[in-house]
Design an enzyme around this catalytic site. Structure first.
Site, short mmCIF file in Angstrom:
data_model
loop_
_atom_site.label_atom_id
_atom_site.label_comp_id
_atom_site.label_asym_id
_atom_site.label_seq_id
_atom_site.Cartn_x
_atom_site.Cartn_y
_atom_site.Cartn_z
N LYS A 286 0.76 -1.09 0.07
CA LYS A 286 -0.03 -0.16 -0.10
C LYS A 286 0.70 1.33 -0.07
O LYS A 286 0.58 2.22 -0.58
CB LYS A 286 -1.02 -0.12 1.07
CG LYS A 286 -1.82 -0.98 1.27
CD LYS A 286 -3.22 -0.88 0.72
CE LYS A 286 -3.93 -1.99 0.17
NZ LYS A 286 -4.96 -2.56 1.02
N LYS B 273 -3.26 -11.81 -6.86
CA LYS B 273 -4.08 -12.43 -6.34
C LYS B 273 -5.59 -12.11 -6.69
O LYS B 273 -5.98 -10.87 -6.94
CB LYS B 273 -4.07 -13.06 -4.87
CG LYS B 273 -4.78 -11.68 -4.17
CD LYS B 273 -4.78 -12.29 -2.53
CE LYS B 273 -5.86 -11.08 -1.99
NZ LYS B 273 -7.26 -11.45 -2.10
N LYS C 89 -11.41 -8.91 -4.02
CA LYS C 89 -12.91 -8.74 -4.25
C LYS C 89 -12.92 -7.05 -4.43
O LYS C 89 -13.80 -6.79 -5.30
CB LYS C 89 -13.43 -8.76 -2.79
CG LYS C 89 -14.11 -10.05 -2.54
CD LYS C 89 -14.99 -9.84 -1.17
CE LYS C 89 -14.59 -10.75 -0.26
NZ LYS C 89 -13.76 -10.09 0.99
P1 ATP Z 1 -10.21 -7.53 -0.36
O1 ATP Z 1 -9.81 -7.21 -1.79
O2 ATP Z 1 -11.31 -6.60 -0.10
O3 ATP Z 1 -9.34 -7.57 0.58
P2 ATP Z 1 -10.33 -10.47 -0.67
O4 ATP Z 1 -10.61 -11.01 -1.99
O5 ATP Z 1 -8.57 -10.42 -0.32
O6 ATP Z 1 -10.76 -9.04 -0.45
P3 ATP Z 1 -10.75 -11.01 2.10
O7 ATP Z 1 -12.21 -10.78 2.88
O8 ATP Z 1 -9.63 -10.04 2.52
O9 ATP Z 1 -11.02 -11.19 0.64
O10 ATP Z 1 -10.27 -12.46 2.90
C1 ATP Z 1 -11.07 -13.61 3.13
C2 ATP Z 1 -10.28 -14.90 3.12
O11 ATP Z 1 -10.22 -15.25 1.71
C3 ATP Z 1 -9.17 -14.86 3.80
O12 ATP Z 1 -8.81 -15.92 4.57
C4 ATP Z 1 -7.79 -14.78 2.60
O13 ATP Z 1 -6.72 -15.18 2.94
C5 ATP Z 1 -8.61 -15.39 1.62
N1 ATP Z 1 -8.43 -15.08 0.16
C6 ATP Z 1 -8.78 -14.07 -0.31
N2 ATP Z 1 -8.11 -13.94 -1.65
C7 ATP Z 1 -7.77 -15.37 -1.97
C8 ATP Z 1 -7.24 -15.60 -2.87
N3 ATP Z 1 -7.02 -15.09 -4.25
N4 ATP Z 1 -6.88 -17.13 -3.24
C9 ATP Z 1 -7.02 -17.85 -2.10
N5 ATP Z 1 -7.18 -17.46 -0.66
C10 ATP Z 1 -7.81 -16.27 -0.78
MG MG Z 2 -8.01 -9.27 1.51
#
Ligand code: ATP
Ligand code: MG
Length: 362
Positions: free
Chosen positions: A115, A227, A230
């Site tokens: 960040k 990765k 969301k």
């Molecule tokens: P944001 O972009 O808002 O951070 P995010 O997709 O990273 O959303 P989180 O809510 O931060 O989702 O994470 C929820 C769970 O999903 C965590 O345990 C995280 O490790 C897992 N996770 C997130 N993205 C991935 C991915 N691409 N592959 C595997 N696990 C993931």
């Molecule tokens: Mg996340």
């Protein structure tokens, strides 16, 4: 007694990465157990506001996240499901932990450094990096530590990107216990992943008799070197667990891949194709690894391989999508589930907080 705790941010409907990396494990853990284990799953809205959110959208996303958790199979009779902000003890313990947490450790966190780099790159004026970056974003691993520690979690199933933060949570427990006595429990990670080039499994933290499927790190469809996320601005970079057949097919056919013929699993050289193999592996009824699937499809044309992946994903998500559509319309049931979840979560947190308050003299 074991306590399993994990959380997800209400920053949108969960995608395949969330499902394969976290939610699926949550359900498997819940379903194999047992009188001796408490399951606590939180929709972490306080974490979501570390980046700017529109209030109405956040409210809607909380509800959608809740429906999604229930749709993948979290059972409110067996698991406690709640919104983080409805249990003030999370914030209270965060403050107490912040008073023994090291700024140096926090500033070495990979996510923070990323960040920081992004902010420096789009810096407009000299010295504006510091005012763009918010204290909440810097200190959010402390809140995450409080989430886990306030429920005395022994096992925390999270994806790879959260490993470092969990390590920090252990550090917070150590610091607190050093200052005030051994009151907080050290959490373990649950992670089981494919290692090497065969279907050998590796378990990072040995945990007897809890079984979870291998964890896949799912990458973005539009940029397979970062990765799936969301909060990424491109909607076609991710497949939501509620996507329709047309949406899934469109996104997978448009996924960025190389022009080499055939299929092989080489994450460094062919990140796009390798990611599609990981995605296929999530839904493989024989639980074959991406490497094994690469052998099966080695001579398949990439275009028809994409069709195969898209069919497998559609079939794998169909039940989840159907249940989600029913749940999202049943507002009363959703309200009931979180009201009951909050009540139980407050009770669980209060047990720790009364010990913590008395140990610290507050
Ligand atoms: P944001 O972009 O808002 O951070 P995010 O997709 O990273 O959303 P989180 O809510 O931060 O989702 O994470 C929820 C769970 O999903 C965590 O345990 C995280 O490790 C897992 N996770 C997130 N993205 C991935 C991915 N691409 N592959 C595997 N696990 C993931
Ligand atoms: Mg996340």
């Amino acid at each position: 007694p074991r306590v399993v705790f994990s959380g997800i941010q209400p920053t949108g409907i969960p995608h395949l990465g969330n499902y394969a990396g976290a939610l699926r494990q949550w359900v498997q853990l819940q379903d194999q157990e047992s009188e001796n284990t408490k399951f606590i799953y939180s929709i972490v809205d306080l974490h979501a506001i570390t980046t700017p959110q529109k209030p109405d959208e956040l409210k809607q996303w909380k509800r959608e996240s809740l429906a999604a958790l229930l749709a993948v199979g979290i059972d409110p009779r067996r698991s406690i499901v709640f919104y983080q902000s409805s249990v003030p003890a999370h914030s209270e313990l965060m403050w107490i932990l912040a008073c023994t947490a090291s700024v140096g450790y926090l500033s070495r966190m990979t996510q923070w450094k990323q960040k920081l780099n992004i902010a420096s790159e789009c810096q407009l004026e000299e010295g504006s990096v510091g005012s763009r970056l918010k204290l909440g974003l810097f200190s959010y691993p402390v809140l995450q530590a409080a989430d886990v520690l306030v429920h005395r979690a022994s096992h925390v199933p999270v994806g790879h990107d959260q490993q470092q933060h969990l390590e920090f949570a252990r550090e917070c427990a150590t610091n607190f216990n050093h200052a005030y006595g051994a009151h907080l429990v050290h959490p373990k990670t649950i992670i089981r992943e494919y290692i090497g080039s065969n279907d050998d499994f590796g378990i990072r933290t040995p945990i007897n008799y809890l079984f979870v499927a291998p964890v896949h790190r799912i990458m973005s469809l539009s940029d397979p070197t970062s990765k799936m996320s969301k909060s990424h601005k491109l909607a076609r970079s991710r497949i939501l667990i509620t996507d329709t057949y047309e949406e899934i097919r469109g996104k997978i056919l448009a996924a960025l891949t190389d022009s080499a013929p055939g299929i092989s699993y080489e994450p460094a050289k062919r990140p796009g194709i390798s990611n599609l193999l990981s995605i296929l592996s999530i839904f493989d009824p024989d639980q074959r690894s991406p490497e094994q699937l690469a052998q099966v499809y080695s001579t398949t044309h990439p275009r028809s391989f994409k069709e195969t992946v898209s069919d497998a994903v559609t079939a794998g998500l169909q039940g989840i999508r159907t249940r989600y559509m029913e749940l999202i319309d049943d507002g009363r049931y959703l309200d009931q589930v979180v009201a009951e979840g909050s009540r139980k979560a407050r009770q669980s947190a209060e047990e720790t907080m009364s010990i913590v308050r008395s140990a610290t003299g507050l």
